[in-house]
Design an enzyme around this catalytic site. Sequence first.
Site, PDB file in Angstrom:
ATOM      1  N   GLY A 172       0.764  -0.990  -0.061  1.00  0.00           N
ATOM      2  CA  GLY A 172      -0.377   0.284   0.146  1.00  0.00           C
ATOM      3  C   GLY A 172       0.679   1.292  -0.242  1.00  0.00           C
ATOM      4  O   GLY A 172       2.262   1.024   0.250  1.00  0.00           O
ATOM      5  N   HIS A 205       3.321   4.852   3.215  1.00  0.00           N
ATOM      6  CA  HIS A 205       4.631   4.872   3.761  1.00  0.00           C
ATOM      7  C   HIS A 205       5.987   5.282   2.997  1.00  0.00           C
ATOM      8  O   HIS A 205       7.162   4.524   3.507  1.00  0.00           O
ATOM      9  CB  HIS A 205       4.975   3.295   4.001  1.00  0.00           C
ATOM     10  CG  HIS A 205       4.248   2.089   3.840  1.00  0.00           C
ATOM     11  ND1 HIS A 205       3.193   2.295   4.993  1.00  0.00           N
ATOM     12  CD2 HIS A 205       3.170   1.269   3.163  1.00  0.00           C
ATOM     13  CE1 HIS A 205       2.083   1.459   5.368  1.00  0.00           C
ATOM     14  NE2 HIS A 205       1.978   0.692   4.205  1.00  0.00           N
ATOM     15  N   LYS A 248       5.860  -7.571   2.444  1.00  0.00           N
ATOM     16  CA  LYS A 248       5.163  -7.866   4.121  1.00  0.00           C
ATOM     17  C   LYS A 248       4.828  -8.429   4.279  1.00  0.00           C
ATOM     18  O   LYS A 248       3.271  -8.770   3.967  1.00  0.00           O
ATOM     19  CB  LYS A 248       5.795  -5.972   4.672  1.00  0.00           C
ATOM     20  CG  LYS A 248       6.681  -5.467   4.126  1.00  0.00           C
ATOM     21  CD  LYS A 248       6.430  -3.319   4.587  1.00  0.00           C
ATOM     22  CE  LYS A 248       5.747  -3.040   3.883  1.00  0.00           C
ATOM     23  NZ  LYS A 248       5.388  -3.630   2.395  1.00  0.00           N
ATOM     24  N   HIS A 302       0.006   1.028   8.823  1.00  0.00           N
ATOM     25  CA  HIS A 302      -1.574   1.100   8.639  1.00  0.00           C
ATOM     26  C   HIS A 302      -2.252   2.269   9.446  1.00  0.00           C
ATOM     27  O   HIS A 302      -3.424   1.843   9.055  1.00  0.00           O
ATOM     28  CB  HIS A 302      -2.277  -0.411   8.157  1.00  0.00           C
ATOM     29  CG  HIS A 302      -1.261  -0.382   7.193  1.00  0.00           C
ATOM     30  ND1 HIS A 302      -0.415  -1.477   7.206  1.00  0.00           N
ATOM     31  CD2 HIS A 302      -0.824  -0.538   5.296  1.00  0.00           C
ATOM     32  CE1 HIS A 302       0.861  -1.772   6.440  1.00  0.00           C
ATOM     33  NE2 HIS A 302       0.268  -1.515   4.735  1.00  0.00           N
TER      34      HIS A 302
END
Lengths: 213, 213, 331, 331
Positions: D54, D57, D105, D219
Site C-alpha cells: 500500500g 509509507h 511484508k 497502516h
Amino acid sequence: MADRETQRAAVIAAVERVADRMTAEKTYLTELDSAIGDADHGANMARGFEAVREKIADADADADPGDLVKTVGVTLISEVGGASGPLYGGSIMSASTELADGITAESSVAFAEAYLAKVKDRGGAELGAKTMVDALTPAVHTYKKSIETDDLPPLEALAKAVDAAERGVNYTVPLRAQKGRASYLGWRSVGHQDPGATSTLFIMEELLATAEE
Amino acid sequence: MADRETQRAAVIAAVERVADRMTAEKTYLTELDSAIGDADHGANMARGFEAVREKIADADADADPGDLVKTVGVTLISEVGGASGPLYGGSIMSASTELADGITAESSVAFAEAYLAKVKDRGGAELGAKTMVDALTPAVHTYKKSIETDDLPPLEALAKAVDAAERGVNYTVPLRAQKGRASYLGWRSVGHQDPGATSTLFIMEELLATAEE
Amino acid sequence: MKKLINEPGDVVDEMLDGMVAAYPDRLRRLDGNEVLVRSDAPVAGKVGIVSGGGSGHEPTHAGYIGDGMLDGAAAGEIFTSPTADQLDAMIQACDAGEGVLCVVKNYEGDVMNFDTAGEMAGMEDVDVEQVVVNDDVAVEDSLYTSGRRGVCGTILVHKVAGAKAAEGADLAEVKRVAEKVIDNVGTMGMALTSCVTPEKGEPTFDLGEDEIELGIGIHGEPGTERTDVMSADEITDHLTQNVLDDLDLDAGQEVVTIVNGMGGTPLSELFVVNRRLQQLMHDHGLETYDAWVGDYMTSLDMMGCSITVCAVDDELKDLLDAPADTPALKV
Amino acid sequence: MKKLINEPGDVVDEMLDGMVAAYPDRLRRLDGNEVLVRSDAPVAGKVGIVSGGGSGHEPTHAGYIGDGMLDGAAAGEIFTSPTADQLDAMIQACDAGEGVLCVVKNYEGDVMNFDTAGEMAGMEDVDVEQVVVNDDVAVEDSLYTSGRRGVCGTILVHKVAGAKAAEGADLAEVKRVAEKVIDNVGTMGMALTSCVTPEKGEPTFDLGEDEIELGIGIHGEPGTERTDVMSADEITDHLTQNVLDDLDLDAGQEVVTIVNGMGGTPLSELFVVNRRLQQLMHDHGLETYDAWVGDYMTSLDMMGCSITVCAVDDELKDLLDAPADTPALKV
Ligand SMILES: Nc1ncnc2c1ncn2[C@@H]1O[C@H](COP(=O)(O)OP(=O)(O)O)[C@@H](O)[C@H]1O
Ligand SMILES: Nc1ncnc2c1ncn2[C@@H]1O[C@H](COP(=O)(O)OP(=O)(O)O)[C@@H](O)[C@H]1O
Ligand SMILES: [Mg+2]
Ligand SMILES: [Mg+2]
Ligand SMILES: [Mg+2]
Ligand SMILES: [Mg+2]
C-alpha cells in the site's frame, strides 16, 4: 431457471445494485475497518464495484452470464487490491466456471460452494476467525440445504441464506480475530463487527433484492 | 545614595524579584509572542533570569554593585539567545560601566540613557516600530527629566518612569511592527501588544518594588 | 500536547547527544556547548563553513555537517538563536587558519548574535566573514521592516559554499559563491497547521479546519495572510507565482527547485506538490536542472510546505553537483 | 482534514508522477500502472529486487529504487496492497533473465496478491522467489493469528538483497541473505496520534490527550495496547525491551539499530529517542555497528516511532555498507 437473456439482465442488474450499495455503505464499512483494521474496506469495495459497473456496461453483448460473472471477479482482482481483492475477486473468478452452462438452482449451489472453498483456501481462515468466512459459511450451508434437501425455490432459499449471513455477521462481534489485520489487535478485536463479513452480507442482500424484482 | 553594601543587596533583591516575575509571567509573555512572534519570549526571559539568579548567588562577595549588574548582562547574553538576549544582555553589560562608581541618582540616569542608546543601536529600531524601544524611551525620558529637571527623589522618578513604560506598552498595540519577527506579519501585527515592551515594563515594575522596600 | 520528549527544557541537549550517538564517526559536540562540529574539525587548509540558529528545523542545521557542506552548526533553544559565546566557540573550533564563513539567516536575533560572535572571534585573530540569507519572498524587504527572512534557500547556500571550500578556495571566493546563491534564490511557504513547541505545548497559532496560512516563516510565526483551504495545485500555483514574480527569470533559465516539507507533512503530499511545480516550470519556459523534494528546513511538526526556486549557472550547477557526505544530504 | 492534495482518489497517481518529475533520470513509471522501476530496468546480468505494498509509507517503497537496492516498487492505494496484475507487470519489467526476488511484508493482502503475481509471472517463464518479512514483535506469531507484520526491518532486507544482487549473485544467494536479515531483525512501534487517510479524512482511531498506542503497525491500525502518556525514555525502554526479548542476543553481539519516524514526528524527537536507545544497547552489552535515524517507513502523518534492532555478522555488515544510490538512501 430463466433464459439466457434474463440471466444476463439479472447479472447486470445485480452488479448495478451491489455497486450502488457499496458506494452508499463506503463510509460505514470504512468506519468498521477503522476500529479493527486500516480504514480502507469501504473505499476498496466501492472502488472495486464502481469499476465492475463500468466493465459490465462495456461487456460484449453476447457474453454468457457466466462470462459476465467471471468479468466481475477479474475486475475486482485488478481494481481492489488489499486482502479483499484476491478474496472476493479471485474466488468469484474461479467459481464462475460453475456457471458455464447458465445460472440454475443447481449451478448456483455449486457456485456458492466453490466460492466458499476458494475463500477458505486463499485466506486460510477457519470458522470463528472473525472474517468474511463467518458470514459466508452459514449462508452457503443454508442455501445448499434449502435447495437440495428442502426443495425450496431459489428466492426463498436466498432469503434464508441472507438471514444466515446476518447471523454470521453478528457472530463476528464477540469473537477474537485470528486472521486479517484485526488479528494484530489480539483481545482488543473483541466487540467489533468484521467489515468483510458485513460487505458479504450487503452483497447477498442485493442479490436477493435483484432476484425479488 | 546608599552605601556599597546596601547597593549590593538592592541589586541582588532586584534580581530575585525580576527572576520571580519572569518565571511567573512566562506563559503570558509566550502568549503575546505566539500572536505576533514565535512563542518563545517567556521561555527566553525566564531561562535568562533564572540563570542570572544563580550567577548572582555565586558572585564574589566583594564584587562591586556595578560588577553585579555587568554579570546580569553577561549572563543574559550567554543564556538567552534570540533577539532579546543581545538586546537586554548586551545593553545591560555595556551600560553597566556607568555604575562603576556606585549607584547614585545621577549614575542611574546615565545607565538608563546608555542602555536605551545601546538597544537602539544594536536593534536599529526607531520609536513606533512596535518593540521594547517604545516602552523604554518614554521611561528613560521621564526618569531623566524627573531627576534632573524636577529634582524628584529616585523612588518617585522611578514610579513615574514605570507609568511611562506602561503607556509605551499600550502604545505598541495599535502600531504596525517594523522590526522583529512581528514585522513579518505586516498589517496583521496591528492590535497586538509587543512582548519585549511588556517584559521591559515588568522589569521596571520589579525595580520599583525593590526600591520601595 | 504529546511529544517524544522527556523535559521540554532538555530537548535540544538530548537531541544533540542523540545525533552524536547516531553519527559518532562524523560529529563531535563541543564541550559544554550546544554546538556540533565535524569530528575532524578544523580541517587543515580549508575555509570553515558554519551555520546555526534556533533548533526545531531539523535536519537543519547539524544534519548538514560533513564533507562538502558545513564544518559546524550551533543549536539554539527551539526557535531561539544561539548565544554569541556559543557561536564564537563554534567559529574558533572550525578555523584552521583559512578563515570561517558564517551562513546567517536574516533574523534580528541571529544577525545580532553572529555579529557579536564575529567580533569576539575576530579578537582571537580569526578571519570571519558573514553572508545573510534572505530568500523569503513573502516578506516585504524595505527600510521599514527587518527585511526578508532566511528560510529553505539556506540549504543551497550551505551546499554551494561547502563545495567551494572543499575545492580549497579562499574565504573571499567562498563568500562570493554563497552570495551568488543568495542573489538568485526565492522561497515562499505555507502552513496547514501550526506547530507545537515543547515549551508552550499548544499550537502557536490557531487555524480553523477550513483555513491555511500563506507566507509563513520557519518559526511557527503566523503567515502574512490567512485564506480558505485550497487544493495542492492551487497552493502550488500561488507559492510558485510569488517566487517567480520576485525572481523575474528569462525563459530558458535553468533552475533548481525545492519542495520542502515543514516537518509534519507526509512525503507523498510533497510529491503531489512537485508534480504541479514541474508543470509550472515547464509552462514558464524554465528548465529544471534538479528538483529536490523532502524535509530540509522544518518547523517542528508543522504541516505545510515551502517552494524554493534558484536560478543556476554553470558554476552553481557544478558546486551543487559536487560531492557532499552529510547525515541529511549525500551527493 | 487538511492535506496537500487535490482529490483523495488521485493522491497515489499524482504522487508517482511527482516522483518521476523529481527523479526523471532514475525512475520510470510503467505505462498505465502504479508501478515505478529503475529507468534502466531490467538491468542485464542482475537478479531483480522488487517490493511493493500500500501507499502511505513514503519513502517506502519507491524511494528505495536505485543502484544497490530495488529495481521496482508497486504502489497500491493508500494502505491497500497492489493488485496482482500490477505486481506481475512490475516483476516482468524487472526480470533480465536472472530472476526476481519479491520482498513482501507479511500482510494477507500483500502475500495473496504477490502469490498470484508470482504465479502469473511464472507462467511467462520468470524465475520468481519470495521472502516474507515479519519483524513486528508486537504481534504474536502463532497458528491462530495471521502472523507478525512486516514493518521497518523491511528496509534492511531491501538493502542487503539489493547489495547482494548488485554483486552479481544468483537468485538463491540473494534470497539467502534476505532471509538472514529476516531471521535476525525485530521491530516495535508506537503512536502518539493516529494518522488521517485521505479517503476517510479523520483519524483512524481516537486517542485521548493522555493516551498513546503501543504495538502499532504501519497502516494506522490501532496497536496492541493503549497506555497513559510516557516520556521518550520510558517509551524507548518499553519498545527496546520487547524487541530484545524477542531477539535474545548474546552480549557482545553487533547490531544495527533504526529509530524510524512515523511521518509526523519531528526529527529532533527521533534523536532524543536514539540517545536513550544507544544507552540501552550499551547497558545490554550490545555493540552498535550502525545507528539509523529518520523516516524510513511511515504511516502518513502519524506521530510516533518504531525501534528496530538487527543482529549483524560480517556478511550483513558488508552488504549494509555496500554502495546504494536511491532517492531516499545513499551509502
Ligand atoms: N485470511 C483471511 N481470510 C478471510 N477473510 C479475510 C482474511 N483476511 C482478511 N479478510 C477479510 O477482509 C476484510 C478486510 O478487507 P480490506 O480492508 O479490504 O483489506 P485489508 O485488510 O488488506 O485492508 C476483513 O474484514 C476480513 O473479513
Ligand atoms: N530590532 C529590534 N529592536 C528592538 N527590539 C527588538 C528588535 N527585534 C526584536 N525586538 C524585541 O524582542 C522581542 C522578542 O524577543 P524574543 O521573542 O525573545 O526573541 P525572538 O524574536 O528572537 O524570538 C520583541 O517583542 C521586541 O520587543
Ligand atoms: Mg482494510
Ligand atoms: Mg520570540
Ligand atoms: Mg525566537
Ligand atoms: Mg488495507
